[in-house]
Scaffold this motif. Sequence first.
Motif, PDB file in Angstrom:
ATOM      1  N   THR A 105       0.865  -1.180   0.000  1.00 54.61           N
ATOM      2  CA  THR A 105       0.000   0.000   0.000  1.00 54.61           C
ATOM      3  C   THR A 105       0.903   1.231   0.000  1.00 54.61           C
ATOM      4  OG1 THR A 105      -0.110  -0.094   2.428  1.00 54.61           O
ATOM      5  CG2 THR A 105      -1.933  -1.090   1.214  1.00 54.61           C
ATOM      6  N   LEU A 106       0.315   2.380  -0.275  1.00 55.04           N
ATOM      7  CA  LEU A 106       1.062   3.636  -0.249  1.00 55.04           C
ATOM      8  C   LEU A 106       0.626   4.414   0.989  1.00 55.04           C
ATOM      9  CD1 LEU A 106       3.164   5.228  -1.884  1.00 55.04           C
ATOM     10  CD2 LEU A 106       1.262   6.460  -2.961  1.00 55.04           C
ATOM     11  N   GLU A 107       1.559   4.653   1.917  1.00 52.78           N
ATOM     12  CA  GLU A 107       1.252   5.355   3.149  1.00 52.78           C
ATOM     13  C   GLU A 107       2.250   6.493   3.348  1.00 52.78           C
ATOM     14  OE1 GLU A 107       0.968   2.705   6.450  1.00 52.78           O
ATOM     15  OE2 GLU A 107      -0.431   1.340   5.444  1.00 52.78           O
ATOM     16  N   LYS A 148       6.028   3.202   0.184  1.00 54.75           N
ATOM     17  CA  LYS A 148       5.457   1.883  -0.048  1.00 54.75           C
ATOM     18  C   LYS A 148       5.511   1.060   1.243  1.00 54.75           C
ATOM     19  CE  LYS A 148       6.667  -0.386  -3.691  1.00 54.75           C
ATOM     20  NZ  LYS A 148       7.548  -1.020  -4.711  1.00 54.75           N
ATOM     21  N   GLN A 149       4.337   0.611   1.679  1.00 57.28           N
ATOM     22  CA  GLN A 149       4.254  -0.205   2.882  1.00 57.28           C
ATOM     23  C   GLN A 149       3.962  -1.655   2.496  1.00 57.28           C
ATOM     24  OE1 GLN A 149       4.699   0.225   6.333  1.00 57.28           O
ATOM     25  NE2 GLN A 149       4.550  -2.004   6.100  1.00 57.28           N
ATOM     26  N   PRO A 150       4.888  -2.585   2.765  1.00 57.37           N
ATOM     27  CA  PRO A 150       4.658  -3.986   2.410  1.00 57.37           C
ATOM     28  C   PRO A 150       3.773  -4.711   3.431  1.00 57.37           C
ATOM     29  CG  PRO A 150       6.851  -3.731   3.334  1.00 57.37           C
ATOM     30  CD  PRO A 150       6.255  -2.356   3.271  1.00 57.37           C
ATOM     31  N   TRP A 157      -0.544  -9.029   7.399  1.00 60.01           N
ATOM     32  CA  TRP A 157      -0.096  -8.010   8.341  1.00 60.01           C
ATOM     33  C   TRP A 157       1.028  -7.190   7.712  1.00 60.01           C
ATOM     34  CZ3 TRP A 157       0.408 -13.321   9.372  1.00 60.01           C
ATOM     35  CH2 TRP A 157       1.705 -13.845   9.227  1.00 60.01           C
ATOM     36  N   LYS A 158       1.229  -5.994   8.281  1.00 56.21           N
ATOM     37  CA  LYS A 158       2.301  -5.126   7.795  1.00 56.21           C
ATOM     38  C   LYS A 158       3.652  -5.663   8.255  1.00 56.21           C
ATOM     39  CE  LYS A 158      -0.370  -0.823   7.841  1.00 56.21           C
ATOM     40  NZ  LYS A 158      -0.436   0.562   8.396  1.00 56.21           N
ATOM     41  N   VAL A 159       4.656  -5.536   7.382  1.00 56.93           N
ATOM     42  CA  VAL A 159       6.014  -5.950   7.732  1.00 56.93           C
ATOM     43  C   VAL A 159       6.974  -4.789   7.452  1.00 56.93           C
ATOM     44  CG1 VAL A 159       5.620  -8.407   7.342  1.00 56.93           C
ATOM     45  CG2 VAL A 159       6.331  -6.965   5.424  1.00 56.93           C
ATOM     46  N   ASP A 160       8.216  -4.972   7.872  1.00 55.21           N
ATOM     47  CA  ASP A 160       9.217  -3.914   7.764  1.00 55.21           C
ATOM     48  C   ASP A 160       9.454  -3.507   6.311  1.00 55.21           C
ATOM     49  OD1 ASP A 160      12.210  -2.864   7.657  1.00 55.21           O
ATOM     50  OD2 ASP A 160      11.559  -2.735   9.746  1.00 55.21           O
ATOM     51  N   ARG A 192      16.082 -12.711   5.350  1.00 56.55           N
ATOM     52  CA  ARG A 192      16.072 -13.219   6.715  1.00 56.55           C
ATOM     53  C   ARG A 192      14.637 -13.403   7.166  1.00 56.55           C
ATOM     54  NH1 ARG A 192      15.461  -8.192   9.332  1.00 56.55           N
ATOM     55  NH2 ARG A 192      15.983  -6.481   7.926  1.00 56.55           N
ATOM     56  N   LYS A 193      14.428 -14.359   8.042  1.00 51.04           N
ATOM     57  CA  LYS A 193      13.082 -14.712   8.492  1.00 51.04           C
ATOM     58  C   LYS A 193      12.389 -13.536   9.174  1.00 51.04           C
ATOM     59  CE  LYS A 193      10.594 -18.411  10.869  1.00 51.04           C
ATOM     60  NZ  LYS A 193      10.729 -19.672  11.651  1.00 51.04           N
ATOM     61  N   GLU A 194      13.169 -12.643   9.791  1.00 53.40           N
ATOM     62  CA  GLU A 194      12.591 -11.509  10.511  1.00 53.40           C
ATOM     63  C   GLU A 194      11.799 -10.572   9.594  1.00 53.40           C
ATOM     64  OE1 GLU A 194      15.484 -13.464  12.839  1.00 53.40           O
ATOM     65  OE2 GLU A 194      15.710 -12.585  10.827  1.00 53.40           O
ATOM     66  N   LEU A 195      12.017 -10.674   8.277  1.00 51.43           N
ATOM     67  CA  LEU A 195      11.261  -9.841   7.348  1.00 51.43           C
ATOM     68  C   LEU A 195       9.768 -10.142   7.406  1.00 51.43           C
ATOM     69  CD1 LEU A 195      13.615  -9.950   4.225  1.00 51.43           C
ATOM     70  CD2 LEU A 195      13.251  -8.009   5.759  1.00 51.43           C
ATOM     71  N   LEU A 196       9.411 -11.330   7.909  1.00 47.22           N
ATOM     72  CA  LEU A 196       8.002 -11.722   7.993  1.00 47.22           C
ATOM     73  C   LEU A 196       7.350 -11.275   9.300  1.00 47.22           C
ATOM     74  CD1 LEU A 196       8.198 -15.404   6.680  1.00 47.22           C
ATOM     75  CD2 LEU A 196       8.081 -13.280   5.365  1.00 47.22           C
ATOM     76  N   THR A 197       8.113 -10.730  10.222  1.00 49.22           N
ATOM     77  CA  THR A 197       7.600 -10.351  11.526  1.00 49.22           C
ATOM     78  C   THR A 197       6.677  -9.148  11.423  1.00 49.22           C
ATOM     79  OG1 THR A 197       9.637 -11.129  12.583  1.00 49.22           O
ATOM     80  CG2 THR A 197       8.246  -9.664  13.865  1.00 49.22           C
TER      81      THR A 197
END
Length: 230
Positions: free
Chosen positions: A104-106, A110-112, A204-207, A219-224
């Motif tokens: 989305t655009l916030e 760009k917000q993934p 959900w939103k991610v980094d 890295r797996k943390e990208l899914l947090t």
Amino acid sequence: MRDTQVLPRALGADVSDDRKWRGGDHIPLYNIAPGLCPWMNMLHHGELLFIGMTWGYRTPDETAAKRKPWINARIEKALTGRYFRHMFREGRVIVPAGGWYEWTLENGKKQPWYITRRTGQPIFMAGLSNYKPRELGKPEQTAEVGFVIVTEDCEGGMVDIHDRRPVVLEPEDAWRWMNSDTPVEEAAHIAQARSLPTEEFMWWKVDRAVNRADPNNNRKELLTPINEST
């Protein structure tokens, strides 16, 4: 996924002969972008193949003109349009994954978002490819090879982004989709009517680090889920 039996088992493949699935660990990919080479499944003479394949397809003329590859194919046009019709008939594949990203655009950025199944099971996206396994006595394929993901309309998008999403199939439909003996009309029906509904997913939103398409940014943390309260 490091366990090379996870995906074939989830797809319903016979994994009793573990030698077949012992061909080296596959490094988990958490930030796949077009141009990278995730797994692609296809059936060849009844055998399920796992092939590292480039995400993206372009014709030889487009390659010569250095045009960007196509990464998606609308199901409405893939069957009847000249561009993907040959692959719809002879190159139906599955792209397995844990989920996918949308944006989305916030505030101008760009917000993934990460989208996955509520059950935690792998997802099996319908795809098309021009890749043909080499057979004895036949010339090697010389054209650039790759795959595209088949998309469908989703009435406004899962996270209010746009109106397209991948066609995601249950294992039994994934097998029928890949099977070259499945008539084209039946394959079209599978993609248009058997895709998992929106309520089967969560997101959900991610980094925003996901926006950086770098093979080293994996890295797996990208899914947090991000904590928006901080």
